[in-house]
Design a protein around this motif. Structure first.
Motif, mmCIF file in Angstrom:
data_model
loop_
_atom_site.group_PDB
_atom_site.id
_atom_site.type_symbol
_atom_site.label_atom_id
_atom_site.label_comp_id
_atom_site.label_asym_id
_atom_site.label_seq_id
_atom_site.Cartn_x
_atom_site.Cartn_y
_atom_site.Cartn_z
ATOM 1 N N LEU A 275 1.994 6.525 -45.455
ATOM 2 C CA LEU A 275 0.562 6.369 -45.216
ATOM 3 C C LEU A 275 0.245 4.975 -44.678
ATOM 4 O O LEU A 275 -0.653 4.820 -43.843
ATOM 5 C CB LEU A 275 -0.204 6.632 -46.515
ATOM 6 C CG LEU A 275 -0.167 8.083 -47.012
ATOM 7 C CD1 LEU A 275 -0.888 8.208 -48.353
ATOM 8 C CD2 LEU A 275 -0.776 9.027 -45.982
ATOM 9 N N LYS A 276 0.993 3.972 -45.138
ATOM 10 C CA LYS A 276 0.810 2.629 -44.583
ATOM 11 C C LYS A 276 1.144 2.622 -43.088
ATOM 12 O O LYS A 276 0.471 1.976 -42.286
ATOM 13 C CB LYS A 276 1.694 1.627 -45.318
ATOM 14 C CG LYS A 276 1.231 1.278 -46.726
ATOM 15 C CD LYS A 276 2.168 0.248 -47.345
ATOM 16 C CE LYS A 276 1.755 -0.073 -48.776
ATOM 17 N NZ LYS A 276 2.692 -1.062 -49.394
ATOM 18 N N LYS A 277 2.203 3.337 -42.733
ATOM 19 C CA LYS A 277 2.586 3.425 -41.325
ATOM 20 C C LYS A 277 1.500 4.116 -40.514
ATOM 21 O O LYS A 277 1.130 3.660 -39.420
ATOM 22 C CB LYS A 277 3.910 4.182 -41.186
ATOM 23 C CG LYS A 277 4.410 4.278 -39.743
ATOM 24 C CD LYS A 277 5.712 5.041 -39.646
ATOM 25 C CE LYS A 277 5.473 6.537 -39.648
ATOM 26 N NZ LYS A 277 6.682 7.301 -39.213
ATOM 27 N N GLU A 278 0.951 5.187 -41.055
ATOM 28 C CA GLU A 278 -0.116 5.899 -40.350
ATOM 29 C C GLU A 278 -1.351 5.017 -40.181
ATOM 30 O O GLU A 278 -1.989 5.011 -39.134
ATOM 31 C CB GLU A 278 -0.482 7.177 -41.112
ATOM 32 C CG GLU A 278 0.611 8.231 -41.139
ATOM 33 C CD GLU A 278 0.857 8.845 -39.767
ATOM 34 O OE1 GLU A 278 0.180 9.823 -39.434
ATOM 35 O OE2 GLU A 278 1.717 8.333 -39.020
ATOM 36 N N LYS A 279 -1.671 4.276 -41.224
ATOM 37 C CA LYS A 279 -2.827 3.378 -41.148
ATOM 38 C C LYS A 279 -2.621 2.315 -40.079
ATOM 39 O O LYS A 279 -3.534 1.977 -39.318
ATOM 40 C CB LYS A 279 -3.063 2.727 -42.510
ATOM 41 C CG LYS A 279 -4.323 1.879 -42.573
ATOM 42 C CD LYS A 279 -4.556 1.359 -43.990
ATOM 43 C CE LYS A 279 -5.846 0.549 -44.058
ATOM 44 N NZ LYS A 279 -6.096 0.056 -45.452
ATOM 45 N N HIS A 280 -1.386 1.783 -40.024
ATOM 46 C CA HIS A 280 -1.062 0.785 -39.007
ATOM 47 C C HIS A 280 -1.205 1.369 -37.601
ATOM 48 O O HIS A 280 -1.534 0.649 -36.643
ATOM 49 C CB HIS A 280 0.371 0.279 -39.225
ATOM 50 C CG HIS A 280 0.814 -0.732 -38.208
ATOM 51 N ND1 HIS A 280 0.376 -2.039 -38.228
ATOM 52 C CD2 HIS A 280 1.666 -0.621 -37.130
ATOM 53 C CE1 HIS A 280 0.921 -2.700 -37.223
ATOM 54 N NE2 HIS A 280 1.712 -1.863 -36.552
ATOM 55 N N ASN A 281 -0.959 2.668 -37.459
ATOM 56 C CA ASN A 281 -1.092 3.336 -36.164
ATOM 57 C C ASN A 281 -2.510 3.778 -35.865
ATOM 58 O O ASN A 281 -2.752 4.496 -34.887
ATOM 59 C CB ASN A 281 -0.153 4.543 -36.110
ATOM 60 C CG ASN A 281 1.307 4.135 -36.081
ATOM 61 O OD1 ASN A 281 1.648 3.034 -35.676
ATOM 62 N ND2 ASN A 281 2.185 5.033 -36.535
ATOM 63 N N GLY A 282 -3.449 3.383 -36.720
ATOM 64 C CA GLY A 282 -4.857 3.668 -36.460
ATOM 65 C C GLY A 282 -5.400 4.932 -37.085
ATOM 66 O O GLY A 282 -6.554 5.309 -36.842
ATOM 67 N N VAL A 283 -4.602 5.595 -37.883
ATOM 68 C CA VAL A 283 -5.059 6.830 -38.529
ATOM 69 C C VAL A 283 -5.970 6.483 -39.700
ATOM 70 O O VAL A 283 -5.667 5.607 -40.504
ATOM 71 C CB VAL A 283 -3.850 7.650 -39.021
ATOM 72 C CG1 VAL A 283 -4.322 8.882 -39.781
ATOM 73 C CG2 VAL A 283 -2.971 8.046 -37.853
ATOM 74 N N GLN A 284 -7.076 7.180 -39.787
ATOM 75 C CA GLN A 284 -8.028 6.961 -40.877
ATOM 76 C C GLN A 284 -7.903 8.077 -41.908
ATOM 77 O O GLN A 284 -7.839 9.259 -41.563
ATOM 78 C CB GLN A 284 -9.465 6.913 -40.339
ATOM 79 C CG GLN A 284 -9.711 5.761 -39.382
ATOM 80 C CD GLN A 284 -11.139 5.741 -38.872
ATOM 81 O OE1 GLN A 284 -11.949 6.584 -39.242
ATOM 82 N NE2 GLN A 284 -11.437 4.776 -38.014
#
Length: 327
Positions: A275-284
């Protein structure tokens, strides 16, 4: 070896075969509960895992009443007390009594427990191992984490990364559990609670993929030395057993020897880093931290496991169908 503190002593007094048996007799004898289903289990997380299955497959018997015995041997001891009581309550003829325990490392330690139809023993090491599966990963992906972005990765990509790193985790756990079996065979007390997965491993992002990393840089021998230190044992004779134990584990499903709490730790750690990776990729997205807190993972995810383990279903058919048809 960790010494028991005052809280441990109080907890053990509350959870023992005698205490569980006394509560059972009181409830049945005075008919205090509107239930015919009484269930003896090991500890505090078991009801969260079993309750939904029992409520569904034992309909008509009422809400299951659980008795926490404080360990596997204590469940068997409580069973013996129930079976040998001198003056069973009249109501006991119309009730269903179940005994549910974890297998742990019994198969690898030649530990002998009574093989009886009214005691359910998990096929895997413990109930937690059942939670690390595709069904629960999908629950986490769709029910616990609420995505607001279209850029989120495909669920299949998430599962593929997870599966690859879980196999890496199993390889490390083969070493740790070989060490544990070696010492347990020799009568040493191995306190698994002293071995914290977060102190040994980390999940890190490498080239946009998550990888499980051992924090101990000097390899397997250094890992063994760390385990020795944590549990106050010496592994001088491990070399004599290592190959034999490792070969035995290689023939088994890793879920049969990997401690369930360790496997669920990996699942929680991986999901959080993903989830941290997704957040870093701009996912909300958003989720409640409590739903992925390892300490309460059985309470959080146990009731969400939809498919009943086949061995548990067979056990209920043997022990409940005569009292109430299973649906």
């Amino acid at each position: 070896m960790r010494r028991m503190d005052h809280k441990d002593l109080l907890r053990n007094r509350r959870r023992s075969a005698a205490t569980a048996y006394d509560r059972f007799i009181k409830n049945v004898g005075k008919n205090l509960l509107r239930t015919s289903l009484h269930v003896f289990v090991e500890g505090h997380s078991d009801p969260s895992f079993y309750r939904s299955f029992l409520s569904e497959y034992c309909r008509g018997l009422g809400t299951p009443k659980f008795y926490k015995c404080g360990g596997k041997r204590q469940v068997y001891a409580a069973r013996e007390k129930v079976r040998t009581r001198d003056n069973p309550p009249a109501a006991s003829k119309s009730i269903v009594i179940l005994y549910l325990v974890d297998k742990d490392l019994s198969d690898f330690l030649s530990q002998e427990y009574p093989v009886v139809d009214d005691v359910f023993v998990t096929k895997f090491y413990s109930i937690e191992n059942y939670l690390v599966c595709d069904d629960i990963l999908e629950v986490i992906w769709t029910d616990i984490v609420h995505f607001y972005s279209d850029e989120v990765s495909e669920f299949s990509d998430f599962c593929n990364e997870f599966s690859i790193q879980l196999k890496v985790f199993y390889r490390y756990m083969r070493t740790i559990m070989t060490w544990a079996i070696h010492h347990k065979r020799r009568g040493a007390v191995v306190d698994f609670d002293l071995i914290k997965m977060g102190e040994l491993f980390s999940v890190k992002l490498v080239d946009d993929l998550l990888q499980l990393k051992l924090k101990i840089v000097d390899g397997e021998d250094a890992l063994i030395a760390t385990l020795d230190k944590k549990c106050s044992v010496l592994s001088n004779g491990l070399g004599e057993d290592r190959d034999e134990i490792a070969a035995m584990l290689d023939r088994a499903n890793p879920k049969e020897y990997v401690r369930g709490k360790y496997e669920t730790w990996f699942m929680c750690a991986f999901v959080k880093e993903y989830l941290k990776k997704e957040k870093h990729n701009g996912v909300q997205f958003k989720y409640r931290q409590a739903d992925l807190a390892h300490d309460g993972i059985v309470q959080s995810l146990g009731p969400r496991l939809i498919r009943i383990p086949h061995s548990l279903f067979e056990y209920l058919e043997r022990n409940v169908s005569g009292k109430r048809a299973i649906h």
